[in-house]
Enzyme design. Structure first.
Site, short mmCIF file in Angstrom:
data_model
loop_
_atom_site.label_atom_id
_atom_site.label_comp_id
_atom_site.label_asym_id
_atom_site.label_seq_id
_atom_site.Cartn_x
_atom_site.Cartn_y
_atom_site.Cartn_z
N GLY A 18 -11.19 60.47 34.40
CA GLY A 18 -11.34 61.42 33.30
C GLY A 18 -12.43 60.96 32.36
O GLY A 18 -13.35 60.22 32.75
N GLY A 19 -12.32 61.37 31.11
CA GLY A 19 -13.34 61.03 30.11
C GLY A 19 -13.49 59.53 29.94
O GLY A 19 -14.52 59.05 29.45
N GLY A 40 -50.88 58.33 42.96
CA GLY A 40 -50.19 58.25 41.67
C GLY A 40 -49.27 57.04 41.60
O GLY A 40 -49.05 56.46 40.54
N ALA A 41 -48.75 56.64 42.77
CA ALA A 41 -47.83 55.50 42.80
C ALA A 41 -48.56 54.22 42.38
O ALA A 41 -47.95 53.31 41.81
CB ALA A 41 -47.22 55.36 44.17
C1 HXC Z 1 0.92 56.63 29.51
C2 HXC Z 1 0.85 55.86 31.65
C3 HXC Z 1 -0.38 56.52 31.85
C4 HXC Z 1 -0.93 57.26 30.76
C5 HXC Z 1 0.15 55.50 33.67
N1 HXC Z 1 1.14 55.26 32.81
N2 HXC Z 1 -0.80 56.28 33.11
N3 HXC Z 1 1.49 55.93 30.48
N4 HXC Z 1 -0.23 57.28 29.61
N5 HXC Z 1 -2.10 57.87 30.90
C6 HXC Z 1 2.32 54.45 33.04
C7 HXC Z 1 3.28 55.06 34.02
O1 HXC Z 1 4.16 55.92 33.36
C8 HXC Z 1 3.97 53.83 34.56
O2 HXC Z 1 4.95 53.40 33.64
C9 HXC Z 1 2.89 52.79 34.55
O3 HXC Z 1 1.91 53.25 33.64
C10 HXC Z 1 2.25 52.60 35.90
O4 HXC Z 1 1.93 53.87 36.41
P1 HXC Z 1 2.27 54.29 37.91
O5 HXC Z 1 2.06 55.73 37.98
O6 HXC Z 1 3.60 53.76 38.30
O7 HXC Z 1 1.19 53.46 38.70
P2 HXC Z 1 0.36 53.89 39.97
O8 HXC Z 1 1.29 54.47 40.99
O9 HXC Z 1 -0.43 52.70 40.35
O10 HXC Z 1 -0.61 55.04 39.51
C11 HXC Z 1 -1.62 54.81 38.56
C12 HXC Z 1 -2.25 56.13 38.06
C13 HXC Z 1 -1.12 57.07 37.58
C14 HXC Z 1 -3.00 56.78 39.21
C15 HXC Z 1 -3.22 55.79 36.97
O11 HXC Z 1 -0.29 56.34 36.70
C16 HXC Z 1 -1.63 58.26 36.88
O12 HXC Z 1 -2.05 59.23 37.52
N6 HXC Z 1 -1.55 58.25 35.54
C17 HXC Z 1 -1.95 59.37 34.75
C18 HXC Z 1 -3.42 59.47 34.69
C19 HXC Z 1 -3.89 60.54 33.75
O13 HXC Z 1 -3.75 61.75 34.06
N7 HXC Z 1 -4.34 60.13 32.55
C20 HXC Z 1 -4.86 61.01 31.61
C21 HXC Z 1 -6.24 61.35 32.11
S1 HXC Z 1 -7.17 62.22 30.95
P3 HXC Z 1 6.23 52.56 34.07
O14 HXC Z 1 7.03 52.45 32.82
O15 HXC Z 1 6.87 53.33 35.17
O16 HXC Z 1 5.71 51.24 34.53
C22 HXC Z 1 -7.95 61.07 30.15
C23 HXC Z 1 -8.81 61.65 29.17
C24 HXC Z 1 -9.65 60.63 28.52
O17 HXC Z 1 -7.82 59.94 30.34
C25 HXC Z 1 -10.56 61.42 27.63
C26 HXC Z 1 -11.55 60.59 26.98
C27 HXC Z 1 -12.51 61.44 26.23
#
Ligand code: HXC
Length: 510
Positions: free
Chosen positions: A169-170, A404-405
């Site tokens: 993502g971002g 040119g290079a």
């Molecule tokens: C809060 C999160 C989290 C998040 C993971 N966790 N991502 N908690 N916010 N964004 C937590 C899970 O709940 C879990 O907690 C622990 O971290 C490990 O995650 P798992 O899913 O068990 O691990 P894994 O299977 O390895 O998968 C990793 C992952 C997945 C692919 C990153 O967790 C995931 O898809 N997370 C969400 C990603 C996402 O959509 N983020 C927002 C994106 S938008 P427990 O307690 O079970 O250990 C974004 C915008 C940024 O980031 C913008 C900037 C401008």
């Protein structure tokens, strides 16, 4: 007092455990180190000074108030790499998946501010699920605060991103604005939108690894500069890179002890260029033979291999190298190689790293793909980057420098300080065959006549002396003496002072 000390130690112990043993084991199970283990490996032993170990998030939604792990998913502080100071943050995947909260972002911002103030590089180790979902816009604001600091720090202190897990993502835009991105093969990925969204929107089925793994970003997209097999190797390569870099844009390049005679002659270079102008040879050989102890740190080795970029040391001082590679696409310039080299030249210039350019270039790659892709604009990037660079510039033309290079590759006309050519250099508007076919089109039916015309053109232009007569080449040098000549040239330029006219900023063709 004893009790207070005991409490301090037990609080520290709890903070060091991050998200707990179960999650640490899961991290190890994926072949990944923890945030703290990474910091320990990156920095000199015992040099890490931590900040904000007890910072906790302030979120009270979704039951978050019951889980306030000390440190809030990122380890921050400073330490040294071979005795030189760096700031570091390392995201802790065991705490809320390393996700970025408001306070997590504040910790990163704090060390970035200190790095700017004190003039030392920032190394960010990324292993995060992105924005802390429970915090919503507070997390997005945190990212933007980091972005703003990445922008302000650009060209002031070196910034290095190490991707050691998810970065999606971002969140990708912070690493994207840093100077170098290193990835770990098979355990890290970067993408703006993940495989599920890609499937929904474009119907493409792709794995996370295919979409944004290390291979994709080092070979196809050029988002990443290098990838290594595991966490340990990656961190030791970051240490090697840091050894080449100045601490900030006002400090000199580091000078290391060297055990290689700057006057060393290498007779094997006299036969490096093959007799046939169309036979390739490996430019890496020349780079390594010129460098102190043969040590070359290549950047973007897997992308646009028709140009080679990286760092060497000459008399112990860092020098950036840009070299056409005759082994790939005959060393021609194209969109990718121009972009790659332009970014490298600009990094060197921003941090006062002198540039050595080794030229063997037959011109720009022809074709609709190149023209439609904007080779005019991308090629101009490299021309622009060389022309605006005020650092010492030493150029050696080994063979072809056509069209040119020739101008683009740090020629005399772009304020090259020392422009050398080997006797095998051919400096001309184009190769002899192409030139005669245009000049003597009416004689094309007569092979003998054309051969004579080509031979005549070759004898007149396929050499460095026409350019040398005009002073565009400062000296025609013997290949075996190249290290000596180049070292002396850079030594003479240590006091170089050259400034561009005042402007708010330039308008490089992006
Ligand atoms: C809060 C999160 C989290 C998040 C993971 N966790 N991502 N908690 N916010 N964004 C937590 C899970 O709940 C879990 O907690 C622990 O971290 C490990 O995650 P798992 O899913 O068990 O691990 P894994 O299977 O390895 O998968 C990793 C992952 C997945 C692919 C990153 O967790 C995931 O898809 N997370 C969400 C990603 C996402 O959509 N983020 C927002 C994106 S938008 P427990 O307690 O079970 O250990 C974004 C915008 C940024 O980031 C913008 C900037 C401008």
């Amino acid at each position: 007092m004893k009790e207070i000390l005991h409490e301090l130690e037990s609080r520290r112990e709890a903070a060091r455990m991050g998200g707990g043993q179960r999650r640490i084991d899961a991290q190890h199970g994926k072949g990944k180190l923890t945030a703290r283990e990474r910091v320990e490996l990156l920095l000199d032993e015992g040099s890490f000074e931590e900040f904000d170990m007890f910072v906790a998030h302030r979120c009270a939604d979704f039951g978050m108030e019951k889980d306030r792990t000390a440190g809030d998913g990122v380890v921050t502080g400073w330490g040294t790499i071979n005795g030189r100071m760096v700031y570091v943050f390392s995201q802790d995947f065991t705490v809320f998946g390393g996700s970025l909260s408001e306070t997590h972002a504040q910790k990163i911002c704090k060390i970035m501010d200190m790095a700017m103030q004190n003039g030392a590089p920032v190394i960010g180790i990324n292993d995060s699920g992105g924005a802390r979902i429970q915090e919503g816009v507070a997390s997005l604001a945190g990212y933007a605060e980091v972005f703003q600091r990445n922008i302000m720090a650009s060209g002031v202190v070196p910034q290095i991103s190490v991707i050691m897990g998810p970065c999606a993502g971002g969140a990708v835009y912070s690493p994207a604005m840093t100077d170098f991105i290193f990835m770990v093969k098979d355990s890290s990925y970067m993408f703006v939108t993940g495989p599920d969204v890609v499937k929904t929107v474009t119907n493409e089925v792709v794995t996370a690894e295919e979409l944004g793994g290390a291979s994709t970003h080092t070979k196809k997209s050029s988002v990443a500069d290098a990838a290594f097999d595991n966490d340990v190797e990656t961190l030791s390569e970051v240490r090697r890179l840091v050894d080449f870099l100045p601490l900030n844009n006002r400090s000199k390049v580091p000078v290391r002890p060297f055990f290689d005679d700057p006057g060393r002659l290498d007779s094997s270079l006299d036969t490096l260029v093959p007799n046939n102008a169309n036979t390739p040879y490996d430019m890496h050989e020349l780079i390594k033979k010129l460098a102190d102890e043969g040590d070359f740190y290549e950047i973007q080795a897997e992308f646009a291999k028709n140009i080679v970029t990286g760092f060497v040391r000459l008399e112990g001082s860092t020098v950036g190298v840009v070299a056409n590679q005759p082994m790939v696409l005959a060393g021609c310039l194209d969109i990718d190689s121009s972009r790659k080299a332009a970014r490298f030249v600009r990094f060197c210039d921003a941090f006062e790293i002198p540039i050595l350019t080794l030229v063997d270039v037959p011109g720009f790659l022809p074709g609709t793909a190149q023209e439609y892709g904007g080779v005019i604009k991308h090629g101009a990037k490299l021309l622009f980057a060389y022309g605006e660079a005020t650092v010492p510039k030493v150029t050696v033309i080994t063979r072809k420098a056509y069209g040119g290079a020739y101008d683009v590759m740090a020629s005399k006309h772009l304020r090259g300080d020392f422009n050398y050519a080997w006797p095998s250099a051919e400096i001309a508007v184009m190769g002899a065959k192409g030139a005669t076919e245009i000049l003597y089109r009416s004689e094309l039916g007569d092979a003998e006549k054309i051969a004579a015309r080509t031979a005549d053109y070759e004898s007149r232009f396929a050499n460095p002396f026409v350019a040398a007569e005009r002073g565009f080449i400062d000296e025609v040098i013997a290949p075996h003496s190249t290290r000596k000549r180049v070292c002396r040239a850079f030594a003479s330029l240590r006091g170089k002072a050259l400034e561009n006219p005042w402007k708010k900023h330039d308008n490089i063709p992006l």
